[in-house]
Write a protein that holds these residues in place. Structure first.
Motif, PDB file in Angstrom:
ATOM      1  N   PRO A  38      16.879 -55.648 121.471  1.00  0.00           N
ATOM      2  CA  PRO A  38      16.729 -54.400 122.227  1.00  0.00           C
ATOM      3  C   PRO A  38      15.316 -53.836 122.187  1.00  0.00           C
ATOM      4  CG  PRO A  38      17.852 -53.999 120.143  1.00  0.00           C
ATOM      5  CD  PRO A  38      17.738 -55.487 120.282  1.00  0.00           C
ATOM      6  N   ASP A  48      14.364 -58.147 126.527  1.00  0.00           N
ATOM      7  CA  ASP A  48      15.398 -57.219 126.992  1.00  0.00           C
ATOM      8  C   ASP A  48      14.968 -56.613 128.325  1.00  0.00           C
ATOM      9  OD1 ASP A  48      17.431 -55.395 127.247  1.00  0.00           O
ATOM     10  OD2 ASP A  48      16.710 -54.059 125.660  1.00  0.00           O
ATOM     11  N   SER A  85      14.730 -48.030 130.337  1.00  0.00           N
ATOM     12  CA  SER A  85      13.930 -47.101 129.532  1.00  0.00           C
ATOM     13  C   SER A  85      12.732 -46.591 130.321  1.00  0.00           C
ATOM     14  CB  SER A  85      13.459 -47.778 128.241  1.00  0.00           C
ATOM     15  OG  SER A  85      12.559 -48.836 128.512  1.00  0.00           O
ATOM     16  N   GLU A  92      21.418 -50.939 125.019  1.00  0.00           N
ATOM     17  CA  GLU A  92      20.775 -51.333 123.765  1.00  0.00           C
ATOM     18  C   GLU A  92      21.790 -51.735 122.697  1.00  0.00           C
ATOM     19  OE1 GLU A  92      16.927 -51.376 123.655  1.00  0.00           O
ATOM     20  OE2 GLU A  92      18.097 -51.786 125.444  1.00  0.00           O
ATOM     21  N   ARG A 143       7.703 -52.307 121.874  1.00  0.00           N
ATOM     22  CA  ARG A 143       8.506 -53.494 121.568  1.00  0.00           C
ATOM     23  C   ARG A 143       7.756 -54.778 121.909  1.00  0.00           C
ATOM     24  NH1 ARG A 143      11.641 -54.522 117.605  1.00  0.00           N
ATOM     25  NH2 ARG A 143      13.566 -55.637 118.070  1.00  0.00           N
ATOM     26  N   GLY A 146      16.904 -53.371 129.315  1.00  0.00           N
ATOM     27  CA  GLY A 146      16.434 -52.243 128.524  1.00  0.00           C
ATOM     28  C   GLY A 146      15.052 -51.774 128.954  1.00  0.00           C
TER      29      GLY A 146
END
Length: 496
Positions: free
Chosen positions: A269, A214, A221, A263, A85, A217
């Motif tokens: 996200p 994020d 994660s 998310e 990301r 997140g």
């Protein structure tokens, strides 16, 4: 013809406005990208081969030695979603360059490390660097090369390099270790520096999407994936009922559950839920997990079998894997043409069936089996199956995506591969140990019984992947455009 100087000393300002590369520039751009992937593929195996020499060279304990492997696996697996990301938001070339720069610095640290603590730190930093560089490399293929024949060829080359890198890591690890184990770290330095320079000159920066990051997140994660990967890694050594293993799985599952909830409400996200909205793409991710479990488990067991049972040294064992690499190279090179003729679904099914047959063959291993009768055939089937299936699955995951999501999709794909790798090693090594130690047969026959027993689990993984592949084919047409869209044969990058 355009000169190399004109094609490589000044990259286009923006990949989105530069148009797809062609001719010599396409070959150079793809070469830079796959060199990064080659470093990722080689690094894990080249260091693993050197572990016995590292232990004697630094005088470290076996538990500390295990962390040389685990520190890398946890950092790499845990940060892949974040790394993917980050490329979407901050720029993929930037993440590739920054990631490789960290790998180079960490490799120098590992090469000069005087003790276990610094070496483990270096391995963790290598994992962090590759977690950002790897997804950036894969996602740049989806951004730079147009969907269709050009992207299919690029992903075919990417898959060939991935398979070749695994075997190259074994061969290079054996060769470098025979000289000095520190060379397995220093070898990254010149390759990484050259790749960084070429990336800055040849790769255009992709469109950046600055936005609020994020943070929740990213934390959930990372910690959740680390929990799952650590649980699988610990299970292989301590057992599936070990309290630490169970606690790690529980913590990882809770954190991943919280991550999924978070998310759904995040503005930007780490893993956009829309990535899994298409059943074919969701199925492709799950298939990746299962095929990596099939591959990784049998790969590790065969590496041990070659050395401990057949008496191969590290270098000879690495060379013994070459038929698998050559088969994967040939299959991945042929896959785009087969997809153009038959469609993606049949090619995927063919690849999975080959891997299933490889696992079934290993179930027949006996004490009388040797390299030619018990190992060579499975290697060829495994390599060919990987080449066909991985190209098709890569196309499925990256097909039809908006450019803003390619990094996240690539990070999730590589995270799925890492989880599959840990799952396969944990399950198959546990079964192999149980079957071998519980066997009433003498040495070599007991080892063969352990391998054949563990191969039953690989059969299960591959069979489940086959069922998912068939289900993907049977989906309504509107839900699987990425799987069945065919491509037209065309020349490979760099052809006149």
């Amino acid at each position: 013809m355009t000169s190399r100087h004109e094609t490589c000393t000044r990259a286009p300002r923006d990949a989105s406005s530069a148009g797809p590369p062609a001719g010599r520039r396409a070959a150079i751009v793809l070469g830079v990208i796959v060199t990064c992937q080659l470093m990722v593929s080689v690094d894990s195996n080249v260091v693993n081969i050197a572990l016995p020499e590292i232990r004697s060279g630094l005088g470290i304990s076996t538990p500390a030695l295990a962390w040389v492997f685990s520190a890398y696996a946890l950092a790499y697996g845990g940060l892949l979603l974040l790394g993917g990301r980050a490329g979407d938001i901050l720029g993929r070339r930037r993440m590739l360059v920054w990631g490789l720069s960290l790998v180079v610095a960490a490799s120098v640290l590992g090469g000069i490390a005087p003790n276990a603590g610094l070496l483990i730190t270096a391995r963790a930093l290598q994992g962090v660097g590759f977690a950002f560089a790897g997804p950036a490399a894969l996602s740049m293929i989806a951004v730079i090369f147009d969907e269709g024949p050009q992207r299919a060829r690029a992903l075919g080359v990417f898959s060939m390099v991935t398979g070749f890198g695994i075997t190259l890591g074994l061969v290079a690890g054996g060769l470098l270790t025979s000289l000095n184990w520190r060379l397995v770290f220093f070898v990254n330095v010149p390759i990484g520096l050259v790749t960084i320079v070429l990336a800055r000159r040849c790769l255009a920066e992709t469109e950046r999407r600055p936005s609020e990051f994020d943070v929740a997140g990213a934390l959930l994660s990372t910690l959740g994936t680390v929990g799952i990967v650590y649980g699988l890694t610990r299970a292989a050594a301590a057992g599936w009922t070990d309290p630490g293993t169970l606690a790690s799985f529980a913590a990882g599952a809770v954190l991943i559950g919280l991550f999924v909830v978070a998310e759904r409400h995040a503005e930007q996200p780490i893993m956009p839920p829309r990535l899994l909205a298409q059943p074919a793409r969701a199925g492709a991710y799950l298939t990746f997990v299962l095929l990596m479990a099939t591959m990784a488990g049998t790969y590790m067991l065969l590496s041990i079998y070659l050395q401990d049972v057949l008496g191969f040294g590290p270098l000879r064992a690495g060379i013994g894997f070459l038929p698998m690499a050559l088969a994967q190279f040939a299959a991945a090179r042929t896959a785009p043409k087969l997809i153009a003729r038959f469609g993606r679904a049949p090619v995927l099914i063919a690849g999975v069936v080959l891997m299933l047959l490889e696992a079934v063959w290993l179930c027949t291993t006996t004490g009388a089996s040797n390299y030619r009768t018990g190992v060579l055939g499975p290697f060829v089937l495994l390599g060919a199956g990987l080449g066909l299936a991985f190209v098709t699955l890569n196309l499925t995951v990256l097909g039809g995506l908006e450019k803003r999501d390619t990094g996240a999709a690539s990070g999730l794909l590589q995270a799925a591969q890492q989880i599959g790798l840990a799952l396969g090693v944990a399950v198959l090594t546990t079964i192999e140990h149980t079957a071998r130690t519980g066997s009433a047969e003498p040495g070599r026959a007991a080892a063969a019984q352990g391998l054949s027993g563990a191969a039953l689990a690989a059969v299960g993984f591959a069979a489940l992947a086959l069922l998912i592949g068939v289900a993907m084919i049977r989906l309504p047409e509107r839900t699987r455009p990425a799987l069945d869209r065919t491509v037209t044969p065309a020349r490979t990058p760099g052809e006149g």
